[in-house]
Design a protein around this motif. Structure first.
Motif, PDB file in Angstrom:
ATOM      1  N   UNK A 319       0.803  -1.099   0.202  1.00 38.34           N
ATOM      2  CA  UNK A 319      -0.074  -0.031   0.050  1.00 38.34           C
ATOM      3  C   UNK A 319       0.876   1.202  -0.074  1.00 38.34           C
ATOM      4  N   UNK A 320       2.080   1.282   0.855  1.00 43.95           N
ATOM      5  CA  UNK A 320       2.831   2.505   1.124  1.00 43.95           C
ATOM      6  C   UNK A 320       3.687   2.632  -0.512  1.00 43.95           C
ATOM      7  N   UNK A 321       3.953   1.754  -1.164  1.00 43.61           N
ATOM      8  CA  UNK A 321       4.602   1.618  -2.429  1.00 43.61           C
ATOM      9  C   UNK A 321       3.419   2.363  -3.261  1.00 43.61           C
ATOM     10  N   UNK A 322       2.336   2.023  -3.405  1.00 46.89           N
ATOM     11  CA  UNK A 322       1.386   2.288  -4.232  1.00 46.89           C
ATOM     12  C   UNK A 322       0.965   3.815  -3.962  1.00 46.89           C
ATOM     13  N   UNK A 323       1.084   4.382  -2.692  1.00 48.57           N
ATOM     14  CA  UNK A 323       0.761   5.795  -2.465  1.00 48.57           C
ATOM     15  C   UNK A 323       1.917   6.507  -2.706  1.00 48.57           C
ATOM     16  N   UNK A 324       3.249   6.069  -2.787  1.00 48.51           N
ATOM     17  CA  UNK A 324       4.228   6.810  -3.129  1.00 48.51           C
ATOM     18  C   UNK A 324       4.345   6.949  -4.700  1.00 48.51           C
ATOM     19  N   UNK A 325       3.793   5.927  -5.396  1.00 44.59           N
ATOM     20  CA  UNK A 325       3.768   6.206  -6.774  1.00 44.59           C
ATOM     21  C   UNK A 325       2.845   7.178  -7.153  1.00 44.59           C
ATOM     22  N   UNK A 326       1.655   7.316  -6.675  1.00 46.94           N
ATOM     23  CA  UNK A 326       0.775   8.412  -6.986  1.00 46.94           C
ATOM     24  C   UNK A 326       1.462   9.672  -6.470  1.00 46.94           C
ATOM     25  N   UNK A 327       2.115   9.914  -5.466  1.00 42.94           N
ATOM     26  CA  UNK A 327       2.575  11.061  -4.886  1.00 42.94           C
ATOM     27  C   UNK A 327       3.673  11.653  -5.963  1.00 42.94           C
ATOM     28  N   UNK A 328       4.649  10.630  -6.111  1.00 42.05           N
ATOM     29  CA  UNK A 328       5.562  11.033  -7.315  1.00 42.05           C
ATOM     30  C   UNK A 328       5.112  11.642  -8.522  1.00 42.05           C
ATOM     31  N   UNK A 329       4.037  11.252  -9.033  1.00 40.30           N
ATOM     32  CA  UNK A 329       3.369  11.557 -10.177  1.00 40.30           C
ATOM     33  C   UNK A 329       1.982  12.474 -10.138  1.00 40.30           C
ATOM     34  N   UNK A 330       1.976  13.130  -8.767  1.00 37.14           N
ATOM     35  CA  UNK A 330       0.829  13.856  -8.718  1.00 37.14           C
ATOM     36  C   UNK A 330       0.168  15.082  -9.681  1.00 37.14           C
ATOM     37  N   UNK A 331       1.362  15.472 -10.186  1.00 37.82           N
ATOM     38  CA  UNK A 331       1.015  16.772 -11.234  1.00 37.82           C
ATOM     39  C   UNK A 331       0.538  16.172 -12.303  1.00 37.82           C
ATOM     40  N   UNK A 332       1.125  15.129 -13.090  1.00 37.71           N
ATOM     41  CA  UNK A 332       0.365  14.497 -14.382  1.00 37.71           C
ATOM     42  C   UNK A 332      -1.009  13.896 -13.941  1.00 37.71           C
ATOM     43  N   UNK A 333      -0.890  13.322 -12.778  1.00 40.00           N
ATOM     44  CA  UNK A 333      -2.243  12.739 -12.541  1.00 40.00           C
ATOM     45  C   UNK A 333      -3.419  13.792 -12.246  1.00 40.00           C
ATOM     46  N   UNK A 334      -2.877  15.145 -11.613  1.00 40.01           N
ATOM     47  CA  UNK A 334      -4.084  16.150 -11.385  1.00 40.01           C
ATOM     48  C   UNK A 334      -4.556  16.507 -12.967  1.00 40.01           C
ATOM     49  N   UNK A 335      -3.398  16.744 -13.792  1.00 39.16           N
ATOM     50  CA  UNK A 335      -3.744  17.242 -15.136  1.00 39.16           C
ATOM     51  C   UNK A 335      -5.152  16.432 -15.688  1.00 39.16           C
TER      52      UNK A 335
END
Length: 549
Positions: A319-335
């Motif tokens: 779960x922590x790895x998955x959360x880190x993956x999202x946080x590292x890519x938060x800007x393109x995900x937001x867009x």
């Protein structure tokens, strides 16, 4: 002619006492059986002090006897209680073994799940800060649902995991964009993008596959142990048939009536009695073995790098790895989310979430697997051994029950009790199961009418084996209560439960149709005057001839 008749009369008179015990008219004492009978709790009223003629007996051989009809009936009921008590004792022993295995595995699995949850709480608090503390309910709900699923609740495991990731996406998106005004409708739109957006990378798919396989296998395994124990309990309570009771009486207590209390049954004789009495139980063998074999296959999945302990204890890390993956890519995900769900209104303030919290990078949630892995390996090994040992249980019952009661030692085959006397037992030993008893010389059974209670339990074993095989393939199974979902033939035959009382038997009146002649050995002493009518029978025609002359 007169001299011939006189000689015949003399011969008959001289030979008549030979039917007693070597010319004596003294009867054998019944003191031994009186003491034995009283020791079993029966009153001595009507119990003979010496042997009597046995024409009244309906179960035991009709030679000289110390048993009356009432005694025979009482001892027959006692033999039934003895046998049913033995079956329950043996069944309780196996139930205790299955219960022990269940408690050991259940306790270990729940311990792993608790350790995993505690590990997540202790590690996420310093690692994710407010992101975790403000959304801890999402994680605790996941563990609650996993526990409920394992316990057998009607929980869809795939839906639980999908809902967890969708909620986590909503919470992380909200935490990362607190400068915006985000409503519930917008968050719902965000969660719907999880399949196309894949903000957590491949972790949800991998975790779903591993968690599903592990929890489905664990749940089905403990359910298999529970069902096995219930089958043993219900079958052990099946009442013995009338013919089984007669056979047990003939084998167990008829020697006492004959003054042969020390005589032990012949081994093959005991085997045929037990195989006849337990014919229906032996028919459980095939499905019982299938269930045990399938459970051992499932247990084999609990070891190794993808075993129970590894999967459960690494849930926080994944779960922590998955959360880190999202946080590292938060800007393109937001867009991508803004594009899919529309722009949102700025709150007019900057995000309250510190940048270092959102960009901590990957974390490792460690747990010392060595101890738990060794414990689980030993547990699985022990369970596998016990499952293998219990496979022949139903067909081994006759041997188990005969082992401490049959005659042994040199010459035992010629001195044992064969149901009629001390002599060798000649009939062959029957096979196992109802169909094999068609020619059983000791227990007459109608093989076309099986015991319905046992047939229901055979069906329960089939259903459980099918579920376990599905679990081996990772297929989720529904474990609602199935104790009454099978009625054997499905026709609802019995309103009074009479058809579950025991095997349907052919009614017979006695053993194979021959009457044992009066014994001539020293083991039986009789009263010649009372029990040997041949003198009158022989003398009468000769006297008539004399009178006619």
């Amino acid at each position: 002619m007169d001299s011939f008749i006189i000689a015949a009369l003399a011969v008959c008179s001289l030979t008549a006492p030979a039917y007693g015990d070597k010319g004596t008219s003294k009867s054998r004492s019944c003191s031994d059986i009186r003491q034995f009978y009283s020791g079993k709790g029966f009153a001595l009223d009507g119990v003979p002090h010496s042997e009597i003629s046995g024409e009244h007996l309906r179960i035991c051989p009709q030679g000289y006897t110390c048993c009356t009809s009432d005694m025979e009936d009482n001892l027959a009921l006692l033999s039934r209680r003895d046998m049913e008590g033995l079956l329950k004792d043996v069944g309780r022993s196996l139930q205790a073994s299955l219960t022990g295995q269940y408690k050991a595995f259940d306790g270990s699995f729940l311990e792993l799940l608790n350790r995993s949850m505690i590990s997540l709480q202790e590690t996420f608090t310093p690692t994710w800060g407010s992101i975790y503390s403000q959304n801890s309910q999402v994680f605790s709900d996941l563990y609650t649902d996993l526990r409920h699923y394992y316990r057998g609740s009607n929980v869809n495991l795939e839906e639980v995991l999908n809902e967890f990731w969708a909620k986590l996406l909503e919470k992380l998106f909200y935490q990362a964009n607190k400068q915006y005004v985000i409503g519930e409708d917008y968050l719902e739109c965000v969660s719907k993008q999880i399949e196309t957006l894949r903000p957590f990378g491949d972790t949800p798919r991998v975790m779903k596959m591993m968690v599903t396989r592990t929890f489905v296998a664990a749940r089905s395994f403990v359910q298999g142990l529970v069902v096995s124990g219930e089958v043993v309990r219900k079958v052990s309570q099946v009442q013995l048939s009338t013919e089984c009771t007669r056979a047990m009486m003939r084998m167990t207590y008829c020697p006492h009536c004959r003054g042969m209390a020390s005589a032990r049954p012949c081994a093959n004789y005991c085997s045929n009695v037990m195989k006849g009495c337990l014919a229906n139980q032996a028919d459980l063998n095939t499905e019982w073995r299938h269930l045990a074999e399938t459970m051992m296959q499932v247990a084999g999945r609990f070891n190794g790098p993808s075993g129970v302990d590894s999967v459960v204890l690494t849930i926080p890390n994944r779960i922590s790895e998955a959360m880190s993956t999202m946080m590292e890519n938060i800007e393109p995900i937001n867009n991508k989310l803004f594009q899919a769900c529309g722009n949102i209104r700025d709150r007019g303030t900057s995000s309250t979430v510190p940048d270092d919290t959102m960009k901590r990078g990957k974390v490792t949630v460690e747990d010392k697997l060595g101890t738990s892995s060794n414990k689980m390996d030993k547990l699985v090994s022990d369970v596998t051994v016990r499952l293998r040992d219990m496979q022949p249980y139903w067909v081994s019952l006759p041997n188990v029950l005969c082992s401490d009661r049959v005659a042994t030692g040199t010459g035992a085959e010629d001195k044992c009790w064969n149901g009629m006397n001390r002599a060798r037992y000649l009939p062959e030993v029957m096979g196992d199961g109802l169909a094999s008893q068609i020619n059983n010389p000791e227990v007459e059974i109608d093989i076309t009418k099986p015991d319905m209670t046992i047939r229901q339990q055979i069906m329960q074993l089939k259903i459980m084996t099918h579920r376990l095989k599905n679990a081996l393939n990772g297929q989720d199974v529904d474990f609602q209560d199935t104790s009454d979902d099978v009625s054997g033939s499905g026709s609802g035959m019995c309103a009074d439960n009479s058809c579950s009382r025991g095997p349907r038997l052919v009614t017979i009146t006695d053993r194979p149709k021959f009457i044992q002649p009066p014994p001539v050995d020293k083991g039986v002493k009789g009263n010649a005057k009372k029990n040997l009518p041949c003198i009158t029978i022989y003398l009468l025609p000769l006297l008539i001839l004399l009178l006619r002359r």
